[in-house]
Scaffold this active site. Structure first.
Site, mmCIF file in Angstrom:
data_model
loop_
_atom_site.group_PDB
_atom_site.id
_atom_site.type_symbol
_atom_site.label_atom_id
_atom_site.label_comp_id
_atom_site.label_asym_id
_atom_site.label_seq_id
_atom_site.Cartn_x
_atom_site.Cartn_y
_atom_site.Cartn_z
ATOM 1 N N THR A 23 -44.299 -22.977 4.437
ATOM 2 C CA THR A 23 -43.329 -23.881 5.032
ATOM 3 C C THR A 23 -41.934 -23.287 4.999
ATOM 4 O OG1 THR A 23 -44.699 -25.590 4.082
ATOM 5 C CG2 THR A 23 -42.624 -26.295 5.012
ATOM 6 N N SER A 26 -41.847 -16.479 4.416
ATOM 7 C CA SER A 26 -42.869 -15.555 4.922
ATOM 8 C C SER A 26 -43.128 -14.572 3.801
ATOM 9 C CB SER A 26 -42.362 -14.797 6.140
ATOM 10 O OG SER A 26 -42.144 -15.697 7.187
ATOM 11 N N VAL A 27 -44.382 -14.207 3.625
ATOM 12 C CA VAL A 27 -44.728 -13.302 2.530
ATOM 13 C C VAL A 27 -45.334 -12.025 3.110
ATOM 14 C CG1 VAL A 27 -46.018 -13.037 0.370
ATOM 15 C CG2 VAL A 27 -45.106 -15.269 0.993
ATOM 16 N N ASP A 132 -47.060 -29.105 -5.864
ATOM 17 C CA ASP A 132 -47.634 -28.622 -4.605
ATOM 18 C C ASP A 132 -48.923 -27.844 -4.878
ATOM 19 O OD1 ASP A 132 -47.718 -28.395 -1.885
ATOM 20 O OD2 ASP A 132 -46.232 -26.791 -1.739
HETATM 21 P P1 ADP Z 1 -44.459 -20.996 0.666
HETATM 22 O O1 ADP Z 1 -43.413 -21.437 -0.309
HETATM 23 O O2 ADP Z 1 -43.830 -20.675 1.978
HETATM 24 O O3 ADP Z 1 -45.629 -21.927 0.771
HETATM 25 P P2 ADP Z 1 -46.063 -19.233 -1.003
HETATM 26 O O4 ADP Z 1 -45.361 -18.720 -2.210
HETATM 27 O O5 ADP Z 1 -47.026 -20.361 -1.195
HETATM 28 O O6 ADP Z 1 -44.998 -19.581 0.144
HETATM 29 O O7 ADP Z 1 -46.834 -18.023 -0.332
HETATM 30 C C1 ADP Z 1 -47.528 -18.192 0.899
HETATM 31 C C2 ADP Z 1 -48.791 -17.353 0.883
HETATM 32 O O8 ADP Z 1 -48.448 -15.965 0.656
HETATM 33 C C3 ADP Z 1 -49.769 -17.695 -0.226
HETATM 34 O O9 ADP Z 1 -50.648 -18.742 0.176
HETATM 35 C C4 ADP Z 1 -50.505 -16.392 -0.418
HETATM 36 O O10 ADP Z 1 -51.523 -16.222 0.553
HETATM 37 C C5 ADP Z 1 -49.434 -15.339 -0.147
HETATM 38 N N1 ADP Z 1 -48.834 -14.903 -1.425
HETATM 39 C C6 ADP Z 1 -47.789 -15.445 -2.065
HETATM 40 N N2 ADP Z 1 -47.511 -14.779 -3.194
HETATM 41 C C7 ADP Z 1 -48.422 -13.785 -3.282
HETATM 42 C C8 ADP Z 1 -48.675 -12.746 -4.232
HETATM 43 N N3 ADP Z 1 -47.911 -12.569 -5.320
HETATM 44 N N4 ADP Z 1 -49.718 -11.922 -3.998
HETATM 45 C C9 ADP Z 1 -50.484 -12.049 -2.895
HETATM 46 N N5 ADP Z 1 -50.285 -12.988 -1.967
HETATM 47 C C10 ADP Z 1 -49.267 -13.861 -2.146
HETATM 48 MG MG MG Z 2 -47.171 -22.310 -0.598
#
Ligand code: ADP
Ligand code: MG
Length: 336
Positions: A23, A26-27, A132
């Site tokens: 939301t 971007s990761v 969450d």
């Molecule tokens: P948001 O706050 O936008 O929801 P998240 O922190 O939940 O972001 O990360 C979104 C997605 O990115 C996760 O569902 C996961 O698939 C990937 N992700 C996040 N952190 C990691 C990590 N340390 N290693 C691998 N994938 C990650």
């Molecule tokens: Mg998330």
């Protein structure tokens, strides 16, 4: 884009792929060369620039204080330039939950829940309420039996929380006449209402470009300054959370030192983006998150082939029921 806005990144990381889109972020999967010559994989979480500074700082502080153990994701570093913030975490390869949920054994589920509860017990010791919990925020590597709780973007503190910044910011969402409103309260000053957003990431980015807010980072250096506590009036963009699963088998990063990469002009670099998106899981908390408008101008359904029923289909269904009721009662009451 990231190389452009945060040139320091290009000195250390080679961004390989987009692995998640949530939301408010971007990761990306990125590779870095360590001082011992080895290469390590990291997850770079780029928070949308319109996120409230205290919210970002609190997320980072949760990771730095409570992360790195007991199935809670740790943090390696954080970059900030103006209002651009990128949190660097060890990369954890994981499966998309919906892809494996049907094949999980009872034992697998027991382990999964056990490890989730372990992570929750750990963060609760710090007075962190995650708010969450859902599969996309609890990463699971089935082969290695590894688990990691991520995403403290909505976390709140208990009254005795050990996360200083969770004492500072407290956010509540409440429903209001069709369009949600997010209220950000602060320990100092009155609560302010932040009107919820127009619905495109671009809009949010544009609005932030107009009025960039200063972002604190890393959390340990954060002072509770007036500037920090100022509310960012720019609205947060609202998106459905997706995680884009990487198929690469990369090892999670460790705390080894990073060494800078050769700088390559970012103009010549392109970042491949996977198009396969995970099915979305919705938690009760997520349903409190701000939502996109009920009906898009084109009236095109956006839930086809997904596990959701979009508002368009829902309203069509309601219309159908109303019509049926009307057809049924019409002869009784002799309605026109
Ligand atoms: P948001 O706050 O936008 O929801 P998240 O922190 O939940 O972001 O990360 C979104 C997605 O990115 C996760 O569902 C996961 O698939 C990937 N992700 C996040 N952190 C990691 C990590 N340390 N290693 C691998 N994938 C990650
Ligand atoms: Mg998330």
């Amino acid at each position: 884009y990231l190389y452009e806005v945060l040139p320091q990144l290009s000195q250390i990381f080679r961004i390989i792929d987009k692995i998640g889109e949530g939301t408010f972020s971007s990761v990306y999967l990125a590779e870095a060369q360590m001082t011992d010559g080895s290469r390590r994989m990291f997850a770079l979480k780029h928070l949308i620039p319109t996120s409230h500074p205290v919210r970002i700082a609190a997320e980072l502080q949760c990771l730095t204080v409570a992360g790195g153990k007991e199935n809670v994701m740790g943090v390696t570093y954080c970059f900030r330039k103006e209002h651009y913030v990128v949190i660097v975490m060890p990369y954890m390869e994981h499966q998309t939950f919906v892809d494996i949920v049907g094949s999980l054994s009872f034992e697998d589920v027991r382990h999964y829940i056990f490890h989730l509860l372990k992570a929750l017990r750990h963060i609760h010791k710090f007075g962190i309420i995650h708010r969450d919990i859902k599969p996309t925020n609890f990463l699971f590597n089935r082969q290695k039996r590894e688990y990691a709780l991520v995403d403290f973007g909505l976390a709140q503190g208990t009254p005795d929380t050990r996360i200083e910044l969770l004492k500072v910011v407290k956010s509540k969402s409440h429903k209001g006449g069709g369009s949600s409103t997010k209220m950000v309260e602060e320990s100092l000053g009155k609560p302010k209402l932040v009107p919820l957003p127009p619905n495109t990431r671009n809009t949010a980015l544009q609005s932030s470009t107009k009025a960039p807010a200063k972002r604190p980072c890393p959390a340990s250096r954060i002072k509770h300054s007036k500037e920090l506590l100022e509310l960012d009036n720019a609205p947060r963009s609202v998106f459905g959370e997706k995680n884009i699963n990487g198929t690469n088998s990369h090892k999670p990063g460790t705390d080894k030192e990073l060494i800078p990469r050769k700088i390559v002009s970012s103009k010549h670099r392109s970042v491949p983006v996977r198009t396969t998106l995970n099915q979305r899981q919705k938690s009760p908390i997520e349903s409190q998150k701000p939502k996109p408008p009920a009906v898009s101008p084109s009236l095109t359904c956006n839930c086809y082939m997904t596990d959701r029923i979009c508002n368009i289909c829902l309203s069509r269904y309601m219309l159908l029921i109303k019509l049926q009721i009307f057809i049924f009662i019409k002869p009784i009451f002799n309605l026109n």
